[in-house]
Motif scaffolding. Structure first.
Motif, PDB file in Angstrom:
ATOM      1  N   PHE A 195       0.806  -1.213   0.000  1.00 42.62           N
ATOM      2  CA  PHE A 195       0.000   0.000   0.000  1.00 42.62           C
ATOM      3  C   PHE A 195       0.845   1.271   0.000  1.00 42.62           C
ATOM      4  CE2 PHE A 195      -2.404  -3.172   2.599  1.00 42.62           C
ATOM      5  CZ  PHE A 195      -3.344  -3.472   1.632  1.00 42.62           C
ATOM      6  N   ARG A 196       0.219   2.367  -0.447  1.00 40.95           N
ATOM      7  CA  ARG A 196       0.767   3.717  -0.323  1.00 40.95           C
ATOM      8  C   ARG A 196      -0.155   4.494   0.608  1.00 40.95           C
ATOM      9  NH1 ARG A 196       4.065   1.454  -2.610  1.00 40.95           N
ATOM     10  NH2 ARG A 196       4.427   1.335  -0.404  1.00 40.95           N
ATOM     11  N   VAL A 197       0.434   5.278   1.490  1.00 43.75           N
ATOM     12  CA  VAL A 197      -0.321   6.016   2.500  1.00 43.75           C
ATOM     13  C   VAL A 197      -0.104   7.515   2.332  1.00 43.75           C
ATOM     14  CG1 VAL A 197      -0.528   6.484   4.965  1.00 43.75           C
ATOM     15  CG2 VAL A 197      -0.242   4.134   4.172  1.00 43.75           C
ATOM     16  N   HIS A 198      -1.191   8.270   2.333  1.00 45.31           N
ATOM     17  CA  HIS A 198      -1.135   9.728   2.338  1.00 45.31           C
ATOM     18  C   HIS A 198      -1.789  10.209   3.622  1.00 45.31           C
ATOM     19  CE1 HIS A 198      -1.410  13.919   0.933  1.00 45.31           C
ATOM     20  NE2 HIS A 198      -2.606  13.912   1.489  1.00 45.31           N
ATOM     21  N   LEU A 199      -1.040  10.924   4.457  1.00 44.83           N
ATOM     22  CA  LEU A 199      -1.562  11.475   5.703  1.00 44.83           C
ATOM     23  C   LEU A 199      -1.861  12.961   5.542  1.00 44.83           C
ATOM     24  CD1 LEU A 199       0.840   9.812   8.305  1.00 44.83           C
ATOM     25  CD2 LEU A 199      -1.509   9.150   7.775  1.00 44.83           C
ATOM     26  N   THR A 200      -2.912  13.420   6.198  1.00 49.04           N
ATOM     27  CA  THR A 200      -3.270  14.829   6.149  1.00 49.04           C
ATOM     28  C   THR A 200      -2.634  15.575   7.317  1.00 49.04           C
ATOM     29  OG1 THR A 200      -5.282  14.580   7.483  1.00 49.04           O
ATOM     30  CG2 THR A 200      -5.484  14.230   5.097  1.00 49.04           C
ATOM     31  N   LYS A 201      -2.833  16.880   7.326  1.00 48.34           N
ATOM     32  CA  LYS A 201      -2.322  17.689   8.423  1.00 48.34           C
ATOM     33  C   LYS A 201      -3.299  18.816   8.731  1.00 48.34           C
ATOM     34  CE  LYS A 201       0.415  20.787   5.488  1.00 48.34           C
ATOM     35  NZ  LYS A 201       1.766  21.333   5.230  1.00 48.34           N
ATOM     36  N   LYS A 202      -3.083  19.495   9.817  1.00 43.33           N
ATOM     37  CA  LYS A 202      -3.870  20.655  10.189  1.00 43.33           C
ATOM     38  C   LYS A 202      -3.321  21.870   9.459  1.00 43.33           C
ATOM     39  CE  LYS A 202      -5.304  23.362  14.237  1.00 43.33           C
ATOM     40  NZ  LYS A 202      -5.192  23.502  15.711  1.00 43.33           N
ATOM     41  N   SER A 203      -4.151  22.539   8.652  1.00 41.96           N
ATOM     42  CA  SER A 203      -3.682  23.693   7.899  1.00 41.96           C
ATOM     43  C   SER A 203      -4.861  24.515   7.409  1.00 41.96           C
ATOM     44  CB  SER A 203      -2.827  23.251   6.695  1.00 41.96           C
ATOM     45  OG  SER A 203      -3.607  22.518   5.768  1.00 41.96           O
ATOM     46  N   ASN A 204      -4.606  25.793   7.176  1.00 35.24           N
ATOM     47  CA  ASN A 204      -5.614  26.707   6.628  1.00 35.24           C
ATOM     48  C   ASN A 204      -6.913  26.693   7.439  1.00 35.24           C
ATOM     49  OD1 ASN A 204      -3.871  27.374   4.457  1.00 35.24           O
ATOM     50  ND2 ASN A 204      -4.555  25.559   3.328  1.00 35.24           N
ATOM     51  N   GLY A 205      -6.768  26.540   8.744  1.00 33.48           N
ATOM     52  CA  GLY A 205      -7.926  26.583   9.619  1.00 33.48           C
ATOM     53  C   GLY A 205      -8.723  25.297   9.683  1.00 33.48           C
ATOM     54  N   ALA A 206      -8.291  24.255   8.988  1.00 35.31           N
ATOM     55  CA  ALA A 206      -9.009  22.979   8.977  1.00 35.31           C
ATOM     56  C   ALA A 206      -8.184  21.912   9.686  1.00 35.31           C
ATOM     57  CB  ALA A 206      -9.301  22.539   7.546  1.00 35.31           C
ATOM     58  N   THR A 207      -8.864  20.999  10.348  1.00 33.84           N
ATOM     59  CA  THR A 207      -8.190  19.905  11.043  1.00 33.84           C
ATOM     60  C   THR A 207      -7.820  18.803  10.048  1.00 33.84           C
ATOM     61  OG1 THR A 207     -10.239  18.690  11.483  1.00 33.84           O
ATOM     62  CG2 THR A 207      -9.578  20.374  13.092  1.00 33.84           C
ATOM     63  N   GLY A 208      -6.990  17.865  10.512  1.00 35.64           N
ATOM     64  CA  GLY A 208      -6.650  16.727   9.670  1.00 35.64           C
ATOM     65  C   GLY A 208      -7.884  15.921   9.290  1.00 35.64           C
ATOM     66  N   PHE A 209      -8.825  15.781  10.217  1.00 32.65           N
ATOM     67  CA  PHE A 209     -10.067  15.062   9.940  1.00 32.65           C
ATOM     68  C   PHE A 209     -10.866  15.784   8.857  1.00 32.65           C
ATOM     69  CE2 PHE A 209     -14.542  14.110  10.540  1.00 32.65           C
ATOM     70  CZ  PHE A 209     -14.565  12.739  10.790  1.00 32.65           C
ATOM     71  N   GLU A 210     -10.966  17.096   8.955  1.00 35.92           N
ATOM     72  CA  GLU A 210     -11.709  17.868   7.956  1.00 35.92           C
ATOM     73  C   GLU A 210     -11.058  17.802   6.579  1.00 35.92           C
ATOM     74  OE1 GLU A 210     -13.668  21.220  10.973  1.00 35.92           O
ATOM     75  OE2 GLU A 210     -11.663  21.518  10.111  1.00 35.92           O
ATOM     76  N   HIS A 211      -9.736  17.783   6.531  1.00 36.27           N
ATOM     77  CA  HIS A 211      -9.044  17.630   5.247  1.00 36.27           C
ATOM     78  C   HIS A 211      -9.339  16.258   4.637  1.00 36.27           C
ATOM     79  CE1 HIS A 211      -6.832  21.311   4.738  1.00 36.27           C
ATOM     80  NE2 HIS A 211      -6.307  21.241   5.948  1.00 36.27           N
ATOM     81  N   LEU A 212      -9.423  15.234   5.475  1.00 40.04           N
ATOM     82  CA  LEU A 212      -9.759  13.903   4.975  1.00 40.04           C
ATOM     83  C   LEU A 212     -11.155  13.890   4.349  1.00 40.04           C
ATOM     84  CD1 LEU A 212      -9.380  10.871   4.622  1.00 40.04           C
ATOM     85  CD2 LEU A 212     -10.095  10.582   7.015  1.00 40.04           C
ATOM     86  N   VAL A 213     -12.115  14.498   5.031  1.00 40.17           N
ATOM     87  CA  VAL A 213     -13.471  14.577   4.494  1.00 40.17           C
ATOM     88  C   VAL A 213     -13.464  15.292   3.151  1.00 40.17           C
ATOM     89  CG1 VAL A 213     -15.777  15.570   4.853  1.00 40.17           C
ATOM     90  CG2 VAL A 213     -14.581  14.460   6.752  1.00 40.17           C
ATOM     91  N   SER A 214     -12.713  16.383   3.039  1.00 42.22           N
ATOM     92  CA  SER A 214     -12.639  17.139   1.793  1.00 42.22           C
ATOM     93  C   SER A 214     -12.051  16.305   0.661  1.00 42.22           C
ATOM     94  CB  SER A 214     -11.807  18.404   2.011  1.00 42.22           C
ATOM     95  OG  SER A 214     -11.670  19.140   0.820  1.00 42.22           O
ATOM     96  N   ILE A 215     -11.012  15.515   0.961  1.00 39.95           N
ATOM     97  CA  ILE A 215     -10.393  14.653  -0.043  1.00 39.95           C
ATOM     98  C   ILE A 215     -11.414  13.653  -0.584  1.00 39.95           C
ATOM     99  CG2 ILE A 215      -8.749  12.747  -0.325  1.00 39.95           C
ATOM    100  CD1 ILE A 215      -6.836  14.300   1.507  1.00 39.95           C
TER     101      ILE A 215
END
Length: 204
Positions: free
Chosen positions: A22-42
């Motif tokens: 597998f390949r893994v892409h992790l999110t981060k907290k940025s631009n006022g959004a949490t890592g969880f919120e970035h995941l939802v956006s993706i």
């Protein structure tokens, strides 16, 4: 006589604990959004946006989507407290076969001078700056990074799996998707809590 079968270049993922299919892409907290919120956006967009212009990381004019070639239990070492500004325990998982098919490749670790000598500027996105291996400073080799040029389109309509931090957040994401499934370009077949997969996340 050399073996020219299709299996010649296959790595034995199931036979070695240091390899993963597998390949893994992790999110981060940025631009006022949490890592969880970035995941939802993706998941809603169905794509990972390429990053660019990070000093010593992604050079040149082209953005790149970044992944790690790290076995799942070892992610807890990537999610060390000193990396908390860079990574949060949320992200997506794709097969190495799919990533390779759509142009994702291992990065080239080299000094800035070598990069500027050996590669045209349009190809600098493929490189990560490596100035030494003292064992003290972070040099990113542990990520065994892969990159794709520009944005990375996720497999559709379903994705192999996504990661969240806890079982409670796995339930939360499942509820968000179930409430409005049409809002998501891709939907994960599995939502994995990293505190279970990694047998604990002591640094997050």
């Amino acid at each position: 006589m050399a073996n020219n079968s299709a299996d010649t270049h296959e790595l034995p993922f199931l036979e070695r604990p240091d390899l993963t299919p597998f390949r893994v892409h992790l999110t981060k907290k940025s631009n006022g959004a949490t890592g969880f919120e970035h995941l939802v956006s993706i998941l809603q967009e169905g794509a990972i946006h390429g990053s660019k212009n990070y000093p010593e990381r992604i050079a040149g004019p082209n953005p790149a989507s970044c992944f790690m070639d790290v076995p799942l239990p070892s992610l807890k070492y990537v999610l060390h407290e000193r990396n908390s500004r860079r990574y949060r325990p949320y992200g997506v998982l794709v097969s190495k076969r799919y990533a390779y098919k759509v142009g994702c490749r291992p990065v080239l670790y080299m000094t800035r001078e070598k990069r500027e000598t050996l590669l045209p500027k349009d190809e600098w996105w493929r490189t990560v700056t490596l100035n030494g291996v003292t064992g003290k400073a972070t040099n990113w080799l542990h990520e065994r990074e892969w990159r794709a040029k520009g944005n990375f389109t996720l497999p559709s309509p379903s994705l192999r799996a996504v990661f969240v931090r806890t079982t409670r957040e796995a339930q939360k994401l499942h509820a968000i998707i179930a409430k409005d499934p049409d809002a998501f370009a891709v939907k994960p077949r599995a939502i994995l809590p990293l505190n279970i997969v990694c047998q604990g996340l002591p640094y997050t």
